[in-house]
Design an enzyme around this catalytic site. Structure first.
Site, PDB file in Angstrom:
ATOM      1  N   THR A 132      -5.818 -11.627   2.952  1.00 34.79           N
ATOM      2  CA  THR A 132      -6.917 -11.013   2.195  1.00 34.79           C
ATOM      3  C   THR A 132      -7.990 -12.055   1.858  1.00 34.79           C
ATOM      4  OG1 THR A 132      -5.768 -11.452   0.127  1.00 34.79           O
ATOM      5  CG2 THR A 132      -5.382  -9.313   1.141  1.00 34.79           C
ATOM      6  N   GLY A 142      -3.908  -4.294  -4.266  1.00 33.04           N
ATOM      7  CA  GLY A 142      -4.937  -3.295  -4.531  1.00 33.04           C
ATOM      8  C   GLY A 142      -4.240  -2.041  -5.026  1.00 33.04           C
ATOM      9  N   HIS A 143      -4.109  -1.908  -6.326  1.00 34.83           N
ATOM     10  CA  HIS A 143      -3.380  -0.773  -6.896  1.00 34.83           C
ATOM     11  C   HIS A 143      -4.378   0.219  -7.485  1.00 34.83           C
ATOM     12  CE1 HIS A 143       0.493  -3.374  -7.388  1.00 34.83           C
ATOM     13  NE2 HIS A 143       0.040  -3.323  -6.162  1.00 34.83           N
ATOM     14  N   LYS A 187       2.113   2.119  -5.138  1.00 37.53           N
ATOM     15  CA  LYS A 187       2.816   1.611  -6.332  1.00 37.53           C
ATOM     16  C   LYS A 187       1.981   1.810  -7.602  1.00 37.53           C
ATOM     17  CE  LYS A 187       3.036  -2.422  -4.329  1.00 37.53           C
ATOM     18  NZ  LYS A 187       2.609  -2.094  -2.953  1.00 37.53           N
ATOM     19  N   GLN A 234       2.450  -5.977  -3.262  1.00 37.47           N
ATOM     20  CA  GLN A 234       2.812  -6.080  -1.850  1.00 37.47           C
ATOM     21  C   GLN A 234       4.081  -5.262  -1.576  1.00 37.47           C
ATOM     22  OE1 GLN A 234       1.970  -9.517  -3.416  1.00 37.47           O
ATOM     23  NE2 GLN A 234      -0.005  -8.577  -3.081  1.00 37.47           N
ATOM     24  N   ASP A 270       0.814  -1.226   0.000  1.00 32.28           N
ATOM     25  CA  ASP A 270       0.000   0.000   0.000  1.00 32.28           C
ATOM     26  C   ASP A 270       0.842   1.268   0.000  1.00 32.28           C
ATOM     27  OD1 ASP A 270      -2.264  -1.629   0.167  1.00 32.28           O
ATOM     28  OD2 ASP A 270      -2.126  -1.697   2.348  1.00 32.28           O
ATOM     29  N   LEU A 278       2.947  12.533   0.945  1.00 38.25           N
ATOM     30  CA  LEU A 278       3.586  13.542   1.788  1.00 38.25           C
ATOM     31  C   LEU A 278       2.531  14.527   2.298  1.00 38.25           C
ATOM     32  CD1 LEU A 278       6.288  14.641   2.879  1.00 38.25           C
ATOM     33  CD2 LEU A 278       6.391  16.116   0.876  1.00 38.25           C
TER      34      LEU A 278
HETATM   35  P1  IMO Z   1      -0.505  -4.082  -2.495  1.00 40.21           P
HETATM   36  O1  IMO Z   1       0.000  -4.616  -3.800  1.00 40.21           O
HETATM   37  C1  IMO Z   1      -0.930  -4.514   1.787  1.00 40.21           C
HETATM   38  C2  IMO Z   1      -1.027  -8.609   3.397  1.00 40.21           C
HETATM   39  C3  IMO Z   1      -2.307  -9.076   4.036  1.00 40.21           C
HETATM   40  C4  IMO Z   1      -1.761 -10.021   5.084  1.00 40.21           C
HETATM   41  C5  IMO Z   1      -0.577 -10.659   4.372  1.00 40.21           C
HETATM   42  C6  IMO Z   1      -0.897 -12.006   3.744  1.00 40.21           C
HETATM   43  O2  IMO Z   1      -1.768  -3.320  -2.584  1.00 40.21           O
HETATM   44  O3  IMO Z   1       0.563  -3.327  -1.780  1.00 40.21           O
HETATM   45  P2  IMO Z   1      -2.251 -12.751   1.594  1.00 40.21           P
HETATM   46  O4  IMO Z   1      -3.697 -12.520   1.225  1.00 40.21           O
HETATM   47  O5  IMO Z   1      -1.292 -12.163   0.626  1.00 40.21           O
HETATM   48  O6  IMO Z   1      -1.973 -14.172   1.915  1.00 40.21           O
HETATM   49  O7  IMO Z   1      -2.087 -11.937   2.982  1.00 40.21           O
HETATM   50  O8  IMO Z   1      -0.203  -9.751   3.358  1.00 40.21           O
HETATM   51  N1  IMO Z   1      -1.157  -8.093   2.018  1.00 40.21           N
HETATM   52  C7  IMO Z   1      -1.090  -6.793   1.673  1.00 40.21           C
HETATM   53  N2  IMO Z   1      -1.003  -5.685   2.445  1.00 40.21           N
HETATM   54  N3  IMO Z   1      -0.942  -4.385   0.459  1.00 40.21           N
HETATM   55  C8  IMO Z   1      -0.997  -5.487  -0.336  1.00 40.21           C
HETATM   56  O9  IMO Z   1      -0.863  -5.407  -1.663  1.00 40.21           O
HETATM   57  C9  IMO Z   1      -1.135  -6.761   0.277  1.00 40.21           C
HETATM   58  N4  IMO Z   1      -1.254  -8.028  -0.187  1.00 40.21           N
HETATM   59  C10 IMO Z   1      -1.243  -8.836   0.891  1.00 40.21           C
HETATM   60  O10 IMO Z   1      -3.020  -8.016   4.602  1.00 40.21           O
HETATM   61  O11 IMO Z   1      -1.245  -9.294   6.167  1.00 40.21           O
HETATM   62 MG    MG Z   2      -2.972  -2.424  -1.317  1.00 41.99          MG
END
Ligand code: IMO
Ligand code: MG
Length: 415
Positions: free
Chosen positions: A126, A40-41, A16, A209, A13, A317
């Site tokens: 998720t 979640g982009h 990206k 991630q 998050d 920021l």
């Molecule tokens: P983006 O690409 C933030 C977290 C989940 C959980 C852990 C494992 O938007 O940055 P999973 O469903 O992958 O087995 O969950 O990883 N998680 C994320 N947290 N942004 C994400 O993606 C995430 N994808 C998985 O909340 O803690």
């Molecule tokens: Mg996300």
């Protein structure tokens, strides 16, 4: 032959999606190489909010979307997001790898069941079936995109999965129909991407991630089930390491985490609430409130180190505006010693004490003012905001070349 990797430097998050969109405006293709619909982009273009879970967000800029073999794919999501691109008038020439893994209904069920079995130590996944799909892949019982294309292969793979899991993994007819629907998009992503690079094209590898969610290098077991660091672009897409010409690390101006696990700089109480509200820190994929905290320099140093990041894009920021003081964790204390870089071992990380430096904040700025700053550029930022960015550069030893000050594309300053 620019092969540019975008990697999250925190727990996901980081923003990206927007950075990928900006870098994809002159790219030939954009590749998702790991993870699945757990990502979640978000991209906001001309007031329209586009949410991508499985297609690379950079495709909103017109770059050809590719989904490579290292991913776990939820086909319903793929079709939905293709519709979204179409509704924007974008011809989405998606190419999906034959060897990408398919997320099946059983994987989502298992994801929930495993979480429940963990009880108080649940990861907070998720529940998109990510872990169980990767697990079947590693066990060599997984279903790949190519298996969907031939009914006999599909039947055979499903039979094995059923014997193994003791229940129906997914509906044959439904999957066969999905195979028919996805067939026009299936291609040799791995060869195609190498060809584009050979021809001097620009390829953006859009990581999902973040570094600290990497299954090997993150805060295990509170991680996702894939490698999320820059090197994963090579294994996930079949490109040699020397193909990567630039690694861009995306970091939020503070830290967030969704799901359980260690978080040394976490902030609770009123201030935490405030950051969450102003930063709209709720999961794009699950809507869960995110945990929030101050920027953690030792963790960023670690993330920069293991992906050999060239430069940083700093996001959100603007969210820090209106705070009297901003804290930055500049080092840790552990067992009477000072640590400048986070230890790779998570047990140590959960015992460190963050040492903070406090800097002066800046006044609250209206949205119109931010817009005007985005037009005028870096010099127009409040002095304290510039000082904050410069201090981070000093602490991290890497240039911060792009600073996002709002969700919309266009709300950023370059340096
Ligand atoms: P983006 O690409 C933030 C977290 C989940 C959980 C852990 C494992 O938007 O940055 P999973 O469903 O992958 O087995 O969950 O990883 N998680 C994320 N947290 N942004 C994400 O993606 C995430 N994808 C998985 O909340 O803690
Ligand atoms: Mg996300």
């Amino acid at each position: 032959m620019p092969g540019i990797v975008i990697v999250g430097l925190q727990w996901g998050d980081e923003g990206k999606g927007k950075i990928s969109y900006l870098l994809c405006r002159d790219a030939d293709c954009v590749v998702r190489f790991q993870g699945g619909a757990n990502a979640g982009h978000t991209v906001v273009v001309e007031g329209r909010r586009l949410k991508f879970n499985i297609l690379p967000a950079g495709s909103a800029a017109g770059a050809r979307p590719c989904i490579a073999s290292g991913t776990v794919v939820d086909l319903d999501e793929v079709f939905e997001e293709l519709e979204m691109l179409k509704s924007m008038g974008l011809e989405a020439r998606l190419m999906i790898s034959r060897s990408a893994s398919v997320v099946l209904p059983i994987h989502k069920k298992l994801d929930s069941r495993i979480e429940e079995a963990r009880g108080g130590s649940a990861v907070g996944t998720t529940r998109r079936g990510i872990g169980p799909t990767y697990s079947d892949k590693a066990l060599r019982t997984g279903l790949r995109i190519e298996d969907l294309l031939n009914p006999d292969d599909l039947r055979e793979r499903l039979e094995i999965l059923k014997r193994f899991h003791g229940e129906e993994p997914g509906d044959f007819e439904n999957l066969r129909r999905m195979g028919e629907r996805i067939a026009p998009y299936v291609g040799d992503v791995e060869l195609y991407v190498n060809d584009v690079l050979d021809e001097g094209g620009k390829v953006v590898f859009e990581g999902a991630q973040g570094t600290l969610l990497d299954i090997d290098h993150g805060t295990y077991p509170y991680v996702t089930s894939s490698n999320t660091i820059a090197g994963a672009a090579c294994t996930g897409c079949g490109i040699g390491p020397t193909r990567i010409s630039e690694v861009i690390g995306v970091a939020k101006a503070y830290t967030t985490r969704v799901g359980a696990g260690v978080f040394p700089t976490e902030v609770g109480g009123e201030l935490g609430e405030r950051l969450r509200e102003v930063g709209q820190e709720y999961g794009t994929t699950t809507g869960r409130p995110r945990r929030v905290g101050w920027l953690d320099i030792p963790l960023l140093r670690y993330a920069i180190r293991i992906s050999n990041v060239d430069w940083i894009a700093l996001t959100k920021l603007d969210v820090l505006s209106g705070l009297d003081k901003i804290k930055i964790c500049v080092e840790y204390e552990y067992d009477g010693k000072i640590l400048k870089i986070a230890p790779p071992a998570v047990r140590l990380l959960s015992r460190v004490k963050p040492i903070y430096e406090e800097v002066k904040g800046w006044e609250k700025i209206s949205e119109d003012e931010w817009r005007s700053i985005a037009e005028r550029g870096w010099e127009a930022l409040p002095d304290e905001a510039k000082a904050y960015v410069e201090l981070l550069e000093d602490l991290l030893g890497k240039p911060i070349k792009l600073i996002s000050i709002g969700a919309d594309a266009g709300m950023e300053v370059e340096r």
